[in-house]
Design a protein around this motif. Structure first.
Motif, PDB file in Angstrom:
ATOM      1  N   VAL A  69       0.909  -1.345   0.023  1.00  0.00           N
ATOM      2  CA  VAL A  69      -0.049  -0.036   0.031  1.00  0.00           C
ATOM      3  C   VAL A  69       0.983   1.108  -0.070  1.00  0.00           C
ATOM      4  N   HIS A  70       0.634   2.364  -0.703  1.00  0.00           N
ATOM      5  CA  HIS A  70       1.177   3.669  -0.803  1.00  0.00           C
ATOM      6  C   HIS A  70       0.139   4.709  -0.598  1.00  0.00           C
ATOM      7  N   THR A  71       0.636   5.888  -0.121  1.00  0.00           N
ATOM      8  CA  THR A  71      -0.462   6.909  -0.251  1.00  0.00           C
ATOM      9  C   THR A  71       0.295   7.970  -1.055  1.00  0.00           C
ATOM     10  N   CYS A 107       4.527   9.676   0.807  1.00  0.00           N
ATOM     11  CA  CYS A 107       3.720   8.342   1.345  1.00  0.00           C
ATOM     12  C   CYS A 107       3.815   8.340   2.894  1.00  0.00           C
ATOM     13  N   TYR A 109       3.758   5.768   4.714  1.00  0.00           N
ATOM     14  CA  TYR A 109       4.409   4.345   5.140  1.00  0.00           C
ATOM     15  C   TYR A 109       5.809   4.122   4.649  1.00  0.00           C
ATOM     16  N   HIS A 110       6.211   4.920   3.758  1.00  0.00           N
ATOM     17  CA  HIS A 110       7.513   4.704   3.332  1.00  0.00           C
ATOM     18  C   HIS A 110       8.254   6.195   2.918  1.00  0.00           C
ATOM     19  N   MET A 112       9.204   8.221   0.829  1.00  0.00           N
ATOM     20  CA  MET A 112       9.034   8.501  -0.512  1.00  0.00           C
ATOM     21  C   MET A 112       8.299  10.035  -0.693  1.00  0.00           C
TER      22      MET A 112
END
Ligand SMILES: [Cu+2]
Length: 120
Positions: A69-71, A107, A109-110, A112
């Motif tokens: 999953v990315h956002t 993102c 979560y990461h 990025m």
């Protein structure tokens, strides 16, 4: 050049002129269609292309090619766009960018980071 060859050449020339007119018509009608969609792919933890120049009023869609999953989470509210979550191999709905400027996102979560630059 005998008469029949001459007639054939004239026929080809007028066909080319007609083809040119058709091409001209196609070009002007595609100019009229100003709503295009820009796709930003998310692949291997990167937004690609990063910071594309997008004309105001254009639609932008993010496509997640990764299996996680990315956002697309806006760093601030200036873009006027909602933050979005993308499931594995998922994509966002195309959203219309209506504000001019450079807008950054990340993102959650990461590590990025991405941006879009919206121009007039
Ligand atoms: Cu991510």
């Amino acid at each position: 050049m005998n008469v029949s060859t001459k007639r054939a050449s004239i026929g080809i020339a007028s066909t080319l002129v007609a083809a040119g007119l058709v091409v001209g018509g196609v070009i002007s009608s595609s100019d009229a269609a100003t709503t295009t969609t820009t796709t930003i792919n998310i692949s291997q933890m990167k937004y690609l292309p990063n910071n594309p120049k997008i004309k105001v009023g254009t639609k932008v869609k993010w496509v997640n090619k990764d299996s996680t999953v990315h956002t697309v989470t806006w760093d601030n509210g200036k873009s006027g766009l909602q933050s979005m979550s993308l499931g594995p191999h998922g994509s966002t709905k195309p959203v219309t960018v209506n504000k001019v400027g450079k807008f950054t996102y990340h993102c959650i979560y990461h590590p990025m980071h991405g941006a879009i630059t919206v121009i007039k």
